[in-house]
Design an enzyme around this catalytic site. Sequence first.
Site, PDB file in Angstrom:
ATOM      1  N   VAL A   1      -4.895  -3.489   0.703  1.00 29.32           N
ATOM      2  CA  VAL A   1      -5.840  -2.848   1.627  1.00 29.32           C
ATOM      3  C   VAL A   1      -6.673  -3.921   2.317  1.00 29.32           C
ATOM      4  O   VAL A   1      -7.384  -4.695   1.663  1.00 29.32           O
ATOM      5  CB  VAL A   1      -6.815  -1.896   0.889  1.00 29.32           C
ATOM      6  CG1 VAL A   1      -7.588  -1.053   1.883  1.00 29.32           C
ATOM      7  CG2 VAL A   1      -6.090  -1.009  -0.079  1.00 29.32           C
TER       8      VAL A   1
ATOM      9  N   LYS B   1       0.836  -1.225   0.000  1.00 32.66           N
ATOM     10  CA  LYS B   1       0.000   0.000   0.000  1.00 32.66           C
ATOM     11  C   LYS B   1       0.860   1.260   0.000  1.00 32.66           C
ATOM     12  O   LYS B   1       0.482   2.269  -0.587  1.00 32.66           O
ATOM     13  CB  LYS B   1      -0.947   0.013   1.197  1.00 32.66           C
ATOM     14  CG  LYS B   1      -0.260   0.234   2.537  1.00 32.66           C
ATOM     15  CD  LYS B   1      -0.568  -0.842   3.511  1.00 32.66           C
ATOM     16  CE  LYS B   1       0.516  -1.017   4.530  1.00 32.66           C
ATOM     17  NZ  LYS B   1       0.442  -2.247   5.246  1.00 32.66           N
TER      18      LYS B   1
ATOM     19  N   LYS C   1      -4.008   3.581   2.945  1.00 35.19           N
ATOM     20  CA  LYS C   1      -5.049   2.657   2.463  1.00 35.19           C
ATOM     21  C   LYS C   1      -6.271   3.442   1.993  1.00 35.19           C
ATOM     22  O   LYS C   1      -6.895   3.088   0.984  1.00 35.19           O
ATOM     23  CB  LYS C   1      -5.429   1.682   3.574  1.00 35.19           C
ATOM     24  CG  LYS C   1      -4.310   0.706   3.902  1.00 35.19           C
ATOM     25  CD  LYS C   1      -4.615  -0.064   5.167  1.00 35.19           C
ATOM     26  CE  LYS C   1      -3.525  -1.055   5.492  1.00 35.19           C
ATOM     27  NZ  LYS C   1      -3.633  -1.559   6.872  1.00 35.19           N
TER      28      LYS C   1
HETATM   29  N1  LIG Z   1       2.426  -8.661   7.134  1.00 35.36           N
HETATM   30  C1  LIG Z   1       1.125  -8.417   6.874  1.00 35.36           C
HETATM   31  O1  LIG Z   1       0.223  -8.857   7.598  1.00 35.36           O
HETATM   32  C2  LIG Z   1       0.759  -7.598   5.664  1.00 35.36           C
HETATM   33  C3  LIG Z   1      -0.602  -7.351   5.407  1.00 35.36           C
HETATM   34  C4  LIG Z   1      -0.971  -6.638   4.262  1.00 35.36           C
HETATM   35  C5  LIG Z   1       0.020  -6.162   3.425  1.00 35.36           C
HETATM   36  N2  LIG Z   1       1.342  -6.388   3.734  1.00 35.36           N
HETATM   37  C6  LIG Z   1       2.343  -5.869   2.801  1.00 35.36           C
HETATM   38  O2  LIG Z   1       3.041  -6.969   2.229  1.00 35.36           O
HETATM   39  C7  LIG Z   1       4.378  -6.594   1.945  1.00 35.36           C
HETATM   40  C8  LIG Z   1       5.321  -7.601   2.615  1.00 35.36           C
HETATM   41  O3  LIG Z   1       5.133  -7.546   4.017  1.00 35.36           O
HETATM   42  P1  LIG Z   1       5.756  -8.647   4.996  1.00 35.36           P
HETATM   43  O4  LIG Z   1       5.125  -8.419   6.318  1.00 35.36           O
HETATM   44  O5  LIG Z   1       5.696 -10.006   4.384  1.00 35.36           O
HETATM   45  O6  LIG Z   1       7.295  -8.162   5.050  1.00 35.36           O
HETATM   46  P2  LIG Z   1       8.539  -8.930   5.693  1.00 35.36           P
HETATM   47  O7  LIG Z   1       8.086 -10.005   6.613  1.00 35.36           O
HETATM   48  O8  LIG Z   1       9.461  -7.886   6.214  1.00 35.36           O
HETATM   49  O9  LIG Z   1       9.244  -9.647   4.436  1.00 35.36           O
HETATM   50  C9  LIG Z   1       9.910  -8.944   3.444  1.00 35.36           C
HETATM   51  C10 LIG Z   1      10.658  -9.922   2.550  1.00 35.36           C
HETATM   52  O10 LIG Z   1      11.256  -9.201   1.487  1.00 35.36           O
HETATM   53  C11 LIG Z   1      12.677  -9.410   1.471  1.00 35.36           C
HETATM   54  N3  LIG Z   1      13.275  -8.114   1.128  1.00 35.36           N
HETATM   55  C12 LIG Z   1      13.032  -6.921   1.702  1.00 35.36           C
HETATM   56  N4  LIG Z   1      13.721  -5.942   1.066  1.00 35.36           N
HETATM   57  C13 LIG Z   1      14.412  -6.546   0.071  1.00 35.36           C
HETATM   58  C14 LIG Z   1      15.296  -6.091  -0.922  1.00 35.36           C
HETATM   59  N5  LIG Z   1      15.637  -4.806  -1.039  1.00 35.36           N
HETATM   60  N6  LIG Z   1      15.818  -6.980  -1.780  1.00 35.36           N
HETATM   61  C15 LIG Z   1      15.494  -8.303  -1.673  1.00 35.36           C
HETATM   62  N7  LIG Z   1      14.646  -8.796  -0.755  1.00 35.36           N
HETATM   63  C16 LIG Z   1      14.115  -7.931   0.112  1.00 35.36           C
HETATM   64  C17 LIG Z   1      13.036  -9.898   2.858  1.00 35.36           C
HETATM   65  O11 LIG Z   1      14.183 -10.715   2.774  1.00 35.36           O
HETATM   66  P3  LIG Z   1      14.810 -11.484   4.075  1.00 35.36           P
HETATM   67  O12 LIG Z   1      13.821 -12.564   4.402  1.00 35.36           O
HETATM   68  O13 LIG Z   1      16.099 -12.018   3.595  1.00 35.36           O
HETATM   69  O14 LIG Z   1      14.911 -10.431   5.146  1.00 35.36           O
HETATM   70  C18 LIG Z   1      11.776 -10.703   3.253  1.00 35.36           C
HETATM   71  O15 LIG Z   1      11.840 -12.000   2.725  1.00 35.36           O
HETATM   72  C19 LIG Z   1       4.522  -5.151   2.438  1.00 35.36           C
HETATM   73  O16 LIG Z   1       4.314  -4.280   1.359  1.00 35.36           O
HETATM   74  C20 LIG Z   1       3.405  -5.021   3.461  1.00 35.36           C
HETATM   75  O17 LIG Z   1       2.943  -3.680   3.609  1.00 35.36           O
HETATM   76  C21 LIG Z   1       1.728  -7.099   4.815  1.00 35.36           C
END
Ligand SMILES: NC(=O)c1ccc[n+]([C@@H]2O[C@H](COP(=O)([O-])OP(=O)(O)OC[C@H]3O[C@@H](n4cnc5c(N)ncnc54)[C@H](OP(=O)(O)O)[C@@H]3O)[C@@H](O)[C@H]2O)c1
Length: 324
Positions: free
Chosen positions: A129, A103, A202
């Site tokens: 969202v 988002k 959002k």
């Molecule tokens: N978590 C939720 O409940 C949720 C809900 C709705 C939307 N979202 C959205 O979904 C997206 C992902 O969220 P998340 O919670 O899954 O994040 P996360 O747990 O921090 O995971 C991010 C992943 O991306 C990798 N990464 C980050 N920066 C990178 C880069 N520059 N180059 C290569 N790899 C990179 C990380 O690698 P490593 O594993 O090696 O650190 C990790 O595997 C975000 O945009 C978030 O706003 C999340």
Amino acid sequence: MRRVSIGLLGCGTVGQGLVELLSCEQARIRNQFGVDLGIHRILVRDGEKPRRGIDSRLVTTSAMDVIDSPCDLVVELIGGTHSAGAFIRRAIGLGRHVVTANKALLASAPELFSMATLHGVRLGFEASVCGALPVVRVLQHGFAGDSIESVRGIVNGTCNYVLTRMEEDGLELPEAVRQAQARGFAEADPAFDIGGVDSAQKLRILARLAFPNLPAVKVETDGIGAVRAAAIDAARERDSVIRLIAEARRVPGGVALSVGPRVIARGDPLASVREENNGVVIRGRASGELLLTGKGAGSMPTAAAVLADVIGIVAGNMDQAAVA
Ligand SMILES: NC(=O)c1ccc[n+]([C@@H]2O[C@H](COP(=O)([O-])OP(=O)(O)OC[C@H]3O[C@@H](n4cnc5c(N)ncnc54)[C@H](OP(=O)(O)O)[C@@H]3O)[C@@H](O)[C@H]2O)c1
């Protein structure tokens, strides 16, 4: 059976959930949609980190390994705006469909939608969202025959959990935030959520869908940082609760966008949205009010929204996808 190859950027909370969900749902998806989905490469930052259930041969730390090698669709789940934006632009430029949950990026770079249109590819963003709530689909398809008057919702699970703890356990905000962190519903630095910024991002995405022809305006944003237990008690005495409400509503000559803590009567459909859940009320001129409520974040609920977009795009069933 059409084989579909997915390039996955990010294998954290949502990315790992997507891999797990796909392995559970693969056979049903083959039968129901006639597509065989497979992940061909996975981008991560730390190539050495152990990852449960992930084939280490698929893991790479080079984005180009994922985006430039032949694939049908790229799923962006790394978060942030800089690298994620560059990777999505590259994927679109190469003619790849993209699905994202980001988002922050979509709120700040709306030109990605026109870029996708220009290159004849789809950009799915349901998961950006309210996690599992199909609010993007409903706004895109469900109200085609009606004019939307307002979209009003609880779109940040962290704040809702904090307010619920304050209301039900009599806690002050700092202790309620600590509990949210302990339960995994708040980041170590919760400023983005508590300050209302996440809700505002959002809301901007929802407002673009609900009011596509109205000019973008600033979101008047206030968070829950100043809410005290005494205010929640005072609301209770008036048979009301406090919720962080994001609202986009049609006003003469445009649309007004706001985020802030609001006192709402217990009879309001959003008053019954508790804990870390999300809820969105869409009011149509002809249809009246529609309430969507459920899990707005988390690994599997968010992955389910991502996977629905993937299927909608590759199975050619656009009703299934929240796409631009
Ligand atoms: N978590 C939720 O409940 C949720 C809900 C709705 C939307 N979202 C959205 O979904 C997206 C992902 O969220 P998340 O919670 O899954 O994040 P996360 O747990 O921090 O995971 C991010 C992943 O991306 C990798 N990464 C980050 N920066 C990178 C880069 N520059 N180059 C290569 N790899 C990179 C990380 O690698 P490593 O594993 O090696 O650190 C990790 O595997 C975000 O945009 C978030 O706003 C999340």
